[in-house]
Design a protein around this motif. Structure first.
Motif, PDB file in Angstrom:
ATOM      1  N   SER A 160      50.043  34.563  46.586  1.00 46.37           N
ATOM      2  CA  SER A 160      49.887  35.134  45.245  1.00 46.37           C
ATOM      3  C   SER A 160      50.289  34.127  44.173  1.00 46.37           C
ATOM      4  O   SER A 160      49.785  34.165  43.060  1.00 46.37           O
ATOM      5  N   MET A 161      51.181  33.193  44.498  1.00 50.55           N
ATOM      6  CA  MET A 161      51.529  32.154  43.518  1.00 50.55           C
ATOM      7  C   MET A 161      50.317  31.282  43.209  1.00 50.55           C
ATOM      8  O   MET A 161      50.007  31.015  42.047  1.00 50.55           O
ATOM      9  N   VAL A 162      49.648  30.806  44.251  1.00 51.68           N
ATOM     10  CA  VAL A 162      48.564  29.851  44.025  1.00 51.68           C
ATOM     11  C   VAL A 162      47.241  30.540  43.718  1.00 51.68           C
ATOM     12  O   VAL A 162      46.343  29.919  43.183  1.00 51.68           O
ATOM     13  N   ASP A 163      47.124  31.818  44.035  1.00 51.15           N
ATOM     14  CA  ASP A 163      45.797  32.425  43.902  1.00 51.15           C
ATOM     15  C   ASP A 163      45.802  33.680  43.052  1.00 51.15           C
ATOM     16  O   ASP A 163      45.286  33.707  41.944  1.00 51.15           O
ATOM     17  N   ALA A 164      46.430  34.729  43.546  1.00 52.90           N
ATOM     18  CA  ALA A 164      46.262  36.039  42.917  1.00 52.90           C
ATOM     19  C   ALA A 164      46.839  36.093  41.512  1.00 52.90           C
ATOM     20  O   ALA A 164      46.359  36.854  40.672  1.00 52.90           O
ATOM     21  N   SER A 165      47.862  35.269  41.232  1.00 54.11           N
ATOM     22  CA  SER A 165      48.505  35.406  39.928  1.00 54.11           C
ATOM     23  C   SER A 165      47.809  34.607  38.839  1.00 54.11           C
ATOM     24  O   SER A 165      48.197  34.670  37.686  1.00 54.11           O
ATOM     25  N   VAL A 166      46.789  33.858  39.173  1.00 49.91           N
ATOM     26  CA  VAL A 166      46.062  33.080  38.177  1.00 49.91           C
ATOM     27  C   VAL A 166      44.609  33.518  38.150  1.00 49.91           C
ATOM     28  O   VAL A 166      43.943  33.486  39.181  1.00 49.91           O
ATOM     29  N   GLY A 167      44.140  33.936  37.001  1.00 49.27           N
ATOM     30  CA  GLY A 167      42.712  34.238  36.892  1.00 49.27           C
ATOM     31  C   GLY A 167      42.402  35.622  36.388  1.00 49.27           C
ATOM     32  O   GLY A 167      41.284  35.894  35.978  1.00 49.27           O
ATOM     33  N   GLY A 168      43.374  36.526  36.411  1.00 47.51           N
ATOM     34  CA  GLY A 168      43.172  37.822  35.778  1.00 47.51           C
ATOM     35  C   GLY A 168      42.382  38.835  36.579  1.00 47.51           C
ATOM     36  O   GLY A 168      42.005  39.871  36.052  1.00 47.51           O
ATOM     37  N   LYS A 169      42.110  38.551  37.851  1.00 46.90           N
ATOM     38  CA  LYS A 169      41.411  39.557  38.660  1.00 46.90           C
ATOM     39  C   LYS A 169      42.394  40.631  39.089  1.00 46.90           C
ATOM     40  O   LYS A 169      43.454  40.326  39.633  1.00 46.90           O
ATOM     41  N   THR A 170      42.043  41.904  38.863  1.00 44.78           N
ATOM     42  CA  THR A 170      42.892  43.012  39.292  1.00 44.78           C
ATOM     43  C   THR A 170      42.039  43.987  40.077  1.00 44.78           C
ATOM     44  O   THR A 170      40.819  43.927  40.012  1.00 44.78           O
ATOM     45  N   GLY A 171      42.666  44.900  40.805  1.00 47.86           N
ATOM     46  CA  GLY A 171      41.877  45.915  41.481  1.00 47.86           C
ATOM     47  C   GLY A 171      42.507  46.422  42.754  1.00 47.86           C
ATOM     48  O   GLY A 171      43.649  46.096  43.075  1.00 47.86           O
ATOM     49  N   PHE A 172      41.725  47.241  43.435  1.00 47.01           N
ATOM     50  CA  PHE A 172      42.189  47.786  44.713  1.00 47.01           C
ATOM     51  C   PHE A 172      41.007  47.919  45.659  1.00 47.01           C
ATOM     52  O   PHE A 172      39.855  47.708  45.280  1.00 47.01           O
ATOM     53  N   ASP A 173      41.319  48.220  46.915  1.00 50.09           N
ATOM     54  CA  ASP A 173      40.276  48.290  47.932  1.00 50.09           C
ATOM     55  C   ASP A 173      39.663  49.688  47.992  1.00 50.09           C
ATOM     56  O   ASP A 173      40.315  50.689  47.694  1.00 50.09           O
ATOM     57  N   HIS A 174      38.404  49.720  48.389  1.00 52.33           N
ATOM     58  CA  HIS A 174      37.678  50.972  48.560  1.00 52.33           C
ATOM     59  C   HIS A 174      37.265  51.036  50.026  1.00 52.33           C
ATOM     60  O   HIS A 174      37.136  49.993  50.662  1.00 52.33           O
ATOM     61  N   PRO A 175      37.094  52.231  50.582  1.00 54.01           N
ATOM     62  CA  PRO A 175      36.691  52.291  51.993  1.00 54.01           C
ATOM     63  C   PRO A 175      35.478  51.423  52.315  1.00 54.01           C
ATOM     64  O   PRO A 175      35.328  50.954  53.440  1.00 54.01           O
ATOM     65  N   THR A 176      34.625  51.155  51.328  1.00 52.34           N
ATOM     66  CA  THR A 176      33.430  50.341  51.604  1.00 52.34           C
ATOM     67  C   THR A 176      33.682  48.841  51.474  1.00 52.34           C
ATOM     68  O   THR A 176      32.774  48.058  51.774  1.00 52.34           O
TER      69      THR A 176
END
Lengths: 533, 533
Positions: free
Chosen positions: A302-318
Motif C-alpha cells: 500500500s505504500m508503493v501502490d495503493a496510497s498513490v493515485g487516488g483509486k478507491t473502491g471495494f470488491d463485487h462478487p463479479t
C-alpha cells in the motif's frame, strides 16, 4: 542537498525568507526578479510596460529553467507568477524542494505598500490592490497548490523559517494535481509526522479506519494518534483481508461517520493496507459528497501502490474493485516502521509492485533490485530509498494522467491476468502482490509470443521475482480458476482488453488485445507447464 | 432567432459550413479571421508575426465580443483559438448557439494543406502539422467541449449542415463544465430526441434505471427506448418513492450492471424523478470508478432541479443525501410530455423549486409566475418556457460553482429547514417540493426577523406558493418532528449552518447562522401558528 524554491504572491515574504533559508543552509541565494533586473538593466516594472507581460514571462521562464539546470544547488525566490508556467513548476518539483508561502491578503497589501516598490500587476488604491490580489490568488491557486509544502508567513519569519527547513529536511514526494495536490512523506519511525500532517488540515472530527490485525500490531501508533487529541475521533475496526473488501464494511464506515454527526470538515484516516485504504478512501469520497482523507499505509504494497493515485473502491462478487471512485488523499505518510510487524510474506508481496513500476518505467531501479535481491529487505535505508523511488515513479505517471486515459495504463501491467488469478483464488489463497507477480510473468510470456516484448524478458523478470521470494508461475489449477474472471476486467472495451507490455526494461506500451487471446491462448494452456528458463 | 457561432480547429470547415448555414437561415455571415484581416489590412499570418500571438488574441477577443453585442443576428465562424478565451466563450453560449466542428487530424491537415493558406500556428512538414494539431486539440479540448453541440465534418458538408441546423432549432441549454460539459434539451413530446442523444454516445451497453410507477405510466417511452436497439440493454425497476432512496436499491443497480458484464463504455440511463436520477447517477459515478449517464427526468421537480448540477446520492438513516458524489451526466432530455401522466400534486410540488430559483436569481421569472398563478400549468408552451428558464438559471449558477464552494450555495435556499421537515415526515407524508415550499417560507420568516430579508417577502412568497397550489406553512407537529434533523445538514460547519436568504426578489446572500437559532429560535415555536398575511 537539493535546491530550494520559494513561491507565492507578492508580499508573501519570498525574498526575505529566501535569504534566511540560504544563510541557514549555507547556499547561494537568487531572487529571480532582481536577477532579471540585473540582466536587463531595467526594473521589472519597466520591463512589464516596455515589453508587455508575455515577453516578461518568457524571460522569467528562461531564467528559472537555467537556474534549475546549471548544476548549482541554491535557494531561489521566484517571482509571484513564475510557477504558473507548467514546465517551470514541474521542473522545480523534480529538481528540488518547492515551498509555497502564503499570508492573508491584508498582510500582502501592507507589506507590498511598505516596500514602496512598483508592482506592475497591482497599483492604484489599497482597495484595488486587495481586489487584484484576491483575483491573482484565485487564478493561481491550482499552481501554488502543486508544491512540497505550504508555509504561512503572517507571523515572525523565524518561525516560518523553521517550517521551511523542516519541509526541506523531509523532502516529501509531491503529487501535483492542481487543487487536489498532496504530498507523500516516506519516513522510518516518526509518529509525530502523521499527527502533524493531520493537524495541518484542521479537522472538525476524525474517522479512523483500520483493521483488527493492524489495530493490534500497531496499537502504539493508533494510541498516539488518538492521544494527540486533534479532534473528536471515532475508530472503525474492520475485519482484515481482501475477502472483507466488501459493501457491508464500506457501509459500516458510512454508519460510523454519519452516526458521529460529521460535517464537511471531518477527515477520514486510513491506518492499514490497501484494503483499508481503498475502502476508507471510497467512504470519504462519498460521505457528504466527498470529504478529505489521509492515508497511513502499513504494508509495503500500500505504500508503493495503493496510497498513490487516488483509486478507491471495494470488491463485487463479479470482480475486484468494480465499484469505486477517483478521490485523492490530502496527505500520505508512509512510515517504514510499520513493516517491522508485517509478516515477511506480505513484505515480499509488496515488492511485486516495485518490480512492476521498475520494469515499466525505470531500468535503474530494476537493475538495483537485481543486484540487491532479497537483501533489500534487510537494509532499511536501502529499502526506504527503493520505496521512495517507486512512489516517485508512480507519482510521475499519475501526474500526467490522473484518470487513466493514457499513460497511467502502464501501471496495469501484470494486472489483467494477475487480477483474474487473484479472483480465481477467491482473494484468500494469494496476496495481491503474489498474484501480480504471476500476472506479470504470464503477460510477458504472451508479449514474447506476440513479439511485443523482447525475448528473454519473461525469464529475467521471473528470476528477479524468485530472488525476491515470490512465486513466478501460477499452477494450472490457478490459471483455470482465473479464466472466467478475465472478462470482468474494468479495462475491457467490447471484445478487447488494453494490456500494457514492457518493450524493454524500463519502457512499456499498451496494446489492445483480443480477449480470446488471453482466454484461450497459450497462456491458459501450455504456459503454466512451461519451465522457467 | 439567435446568432450561430461555429468553432473548431483549423480545417474543421468553419468558413465553408458557416456560409452554408447563413444561406439557409437567411442571415449575414462573418468569418472573424477574414474580418480581422480586412480591418487591419494585413493577413492573420502577418499579424501573428508582427504583433505576436497575445496581441492577435486581444484583437480577436474584441471583435468577437463586438459581434455578439451589436444586436445583429448573424452566423459567425470563429478563429480556431477564439473560444479559448473564457469571456468570449461564455458570451457566445449566452448570446446564441455555439457549435463545435470536429474532424480527424489527417482530414484537418489535408484540408489545411489544400487551402494553401499560411497557418501561423502550424507550418513545417505534414508530420509536424499532425503533431501540432494533436497538441492544439488536446490543449483546447475543455474549451471546445463547452458548446451547444458538436458536429463531425469528415463527410459531405450537406449532411453536417443538417446537423448544425438541428442543433440551432433545438437550442439546448448548455452546461459548460470543461470536459464534463453537457446539454439539456427541453422539449415537448419527441422520444427520438432521447434515442438520438444516447446513440451519439456510442454506448457498449445500457443500464436503464427507472421505478415501477414510471415504467407503467411511461411504458411507451420505455418501449421505444428499448426498441431503438442502441446497445444490449438491461432495465432495473426500483420501488418508487423517496422512502426507497436507499443503499439496497443502489446495490441492485450495481448488481444488475456488473452482472451484465459492462465495460467502461456502458451508459446508465435514468428514466424517472429525482430519486431515480440521484441513485442511477450515483451508481454510474461508482461503477468501474465512473461511467457515463443520461438523465431522462419525468417529473417537473427533476427537470428543473435534480437533473442539473451533477449531485448524486442516496439517503441514510441519519439524513437525506448524506452519501453521494458530484458526477455530471453526459446529456439530459427534459420532455414535458412526461408530465401528462404525472399526478397534479407532483407537478405542483415541482413548481416549488422554480419559485426558489426565481426568488434567488431572477425577479422577472418570479413576477411572471405571480401573474400566471396556477394557469402556468394549463399552458404547456408557457410551462416549457418557464422550465427552460429555470434550467438556464440553475446552469448559470452551477457553471460558476460546480462543487458548491460559493455561489451555488444559494440553491440551498429553503432546504435547511425544508430537508429537516421532509426528514421529520419520514419521506412519506410530504413530497420534496412541498417540504421546500414550507422551508422557504420558514427561512424567510427567520430572515425577516433577523433583518436579513426585506419585510413582507415571506408573505409575498407564501401567497405565490399558495396560488400555485402549495401549502406554505408546516404544522406545529411537522416542525417538532423536523427539529432533530436540522443538525444533520451537510452544510453545517461546527455549530453554524450556512443559510441562503433572499435580500430582495431575484437576489440572495448566504449567512452563517447559529444552529441554535434554527433549532430553538422563533421558527420552531411561534412561526407555525402565525397566520399568513
Amino acid at each position: 542537498m537539493h535546491s530550494v524554491f520559494l513561491s507565492g504572491l507578492m508580499g508573501s515574504g519570498k525574498s526575505t525568507l529566501g535569504a534566511m533559508v540560504a544563510a541557514r543552509l549555507g547556499l547561494p541565494f537568487v531572487d529571480t526578479d532582481r536577477e532579471l533586473e540585473r540582466e536587463a538593466g531595467r526594473t521589472v516594472a519597466e520591463l512589464f510596460s516596455s515589453e508587455g507581460e508575455p515577453a516578461f514571462r518568457a524571460r522569467e521562464r528562461a531564467l528559472a529553467l537555467r537556474l534549475m539546470r546549471d548544476g548549482v544547488v541554491r535557494v531561489v525566490a521566484f517571482g509571484g507568477g513564475t510557477v504558473t508556467n507548467d514546465e517551470v513548476r514541474h521542473a522545480a518539483l523534480d529538481a528540488g524542494t518547492l515551498v509555497t508561502l502564503r499570508a492573508p491578503t491584508e498582510t500582502l497589501v501592507a507589506r507590498t505598500a511598505a516596500a514602496g516598490s512598483v508592482r506592475p500587476l497591482l497599483g492604484g488604491s489599497p482597495e484595488a490592490m486587495v481586489q487584484r490580489l484576491r483575483e491573482l490568488s484565485l487564478a493561481r491557486a491550482a499552481a501554488y497548490a502543486e508544491c512540497h509544502g505550504t508555509v504561512g508567513t503572517d507571523r515572525p519569519l523565524e518561525n516560518a523559517l523553521e517550517d521551511v527547513l523542516r519541509i526541506v529536511a523531509r523532502r516529501p514526494v509531491a503529487m501535483p494535481l492542481g487543487e487536489r495536490s498532496y504530498v507523500v512523506d516516506v519516513i522510518d519511525g516518526d509518529p509525530s509526522r502523521s499527527t502533524d500532517a493531520i493537524a495541518a488540515l484542521r479537522p472538525s472530527s476524525l474517522i479512523v479506519v483500520t483493521d483488527a490485525n493492524v489495530a493490534e500490531a500497531r496499537k502504539d501508533d493508533l494510541a498516539s494518534l488518538l492521544r494527540a487529541g486533534l479532534a473528536p475521533s471515532r475508530v472503525v475496526t474492520l475485519p482484515p483481508g481482501e475477502v472483507h473488501k466488501t459493501l457491508p464494511q464500506v457501509a459500516a464506515i458510512w454508519d460510523a461517520a454519519l452516526g458521529q454527526g460529521i460535517d464537511r470538515n471531518a477527515v477520514v484516516i486510513t491506518l492499514g493496507g490497501g484494503v483499508v485504504g481503498d475502502m476508507g478512501g471510497f467512504a470519504a469520497s462519498t460521505l457528504l459528497r466527498g470529504i478529505r482523507f489521509v492515508q497511513l499505509p502499513t504494508t509495503l504494497l500500500s505504500m508503493v501502490d495503493a496510497s498513490v493515485g487516488g483509486k478507491t473502491g471495494f470488491d463485487h462478487p463479479t470482480g475486484k474493485n468494480l465499484v469505486g471512485t477517483f478521490h485523492q488523499p490530502s496527505h500520505v505518510v508512509a512510515d517504514l516502521a510499520h513493516l517491522s510487524t508485517l509478516p515477511d510474506r506480505e513484505v515480499r508481496a509488496g515488492l511485486a509492485e516495485v518490480v512492476k513500476i521498475a520494469l515499466t518505467c525505470d531500468a535503474a531501479l530494476f537493475e538495483d533490485l537485481e543486484r540487491a535481491g532479497r537483501a533489500v529487505l534487510e537494509d532499511r535505508t536501502h529499502l526506504q530509498a527503493v520505496v521512495r523511488r517507486a512512489i516517485e515513479l508512480k507519482a510521475w505517471v499519475v501526474r500526467q494522467d490522473e484518470r487513466e486515459a493514457g499513460l497511467r495504463e502502464v501501471l496495469n501491467f501484470g494486472h489483467t491476468i494477475g487480477h483474474a488469478v487473484e479472483s480465481g483464488a477467491e482473494y484468500t489463497q494469494l496476496l495481491h502482490g503474489e498474484a501480480i507477480a504471476m500476472g506479470m510473468v504470464a503477460e510477458l510470456a504472451l508479449g514474447e509470443r506476440l513479439g511485443l516484448s523482447p525475448s528473454g524478458l519473461r525469464g529475467r523478470t521471473a528470476r528477479l521475482l524468485e530472488a525476491l521470494g515470490l512465486r513466478a508461475e501460477p499452477s494450472n489449477a490457478e490459471m483455470v480458476a482465473a479464466r472466467p474472471f478475465l472478462g470482468a476486467d474494468k479495462k475491457r472495451r467490447g471484445s478487447h482488453v488494453r494490456v500494457p507490455l514492457p518493450s524493454a526494461v524500463g519502457a512499456c506500451t499498451v496494446h489492445p488485445l483480443e480477449l480470446a487471446l488471453l482466454e484461450d491462448g497459450p497462456n491458459f494452456g501450455s504456459l503454466p507447464s512451461a519451465p522457467v528458463p
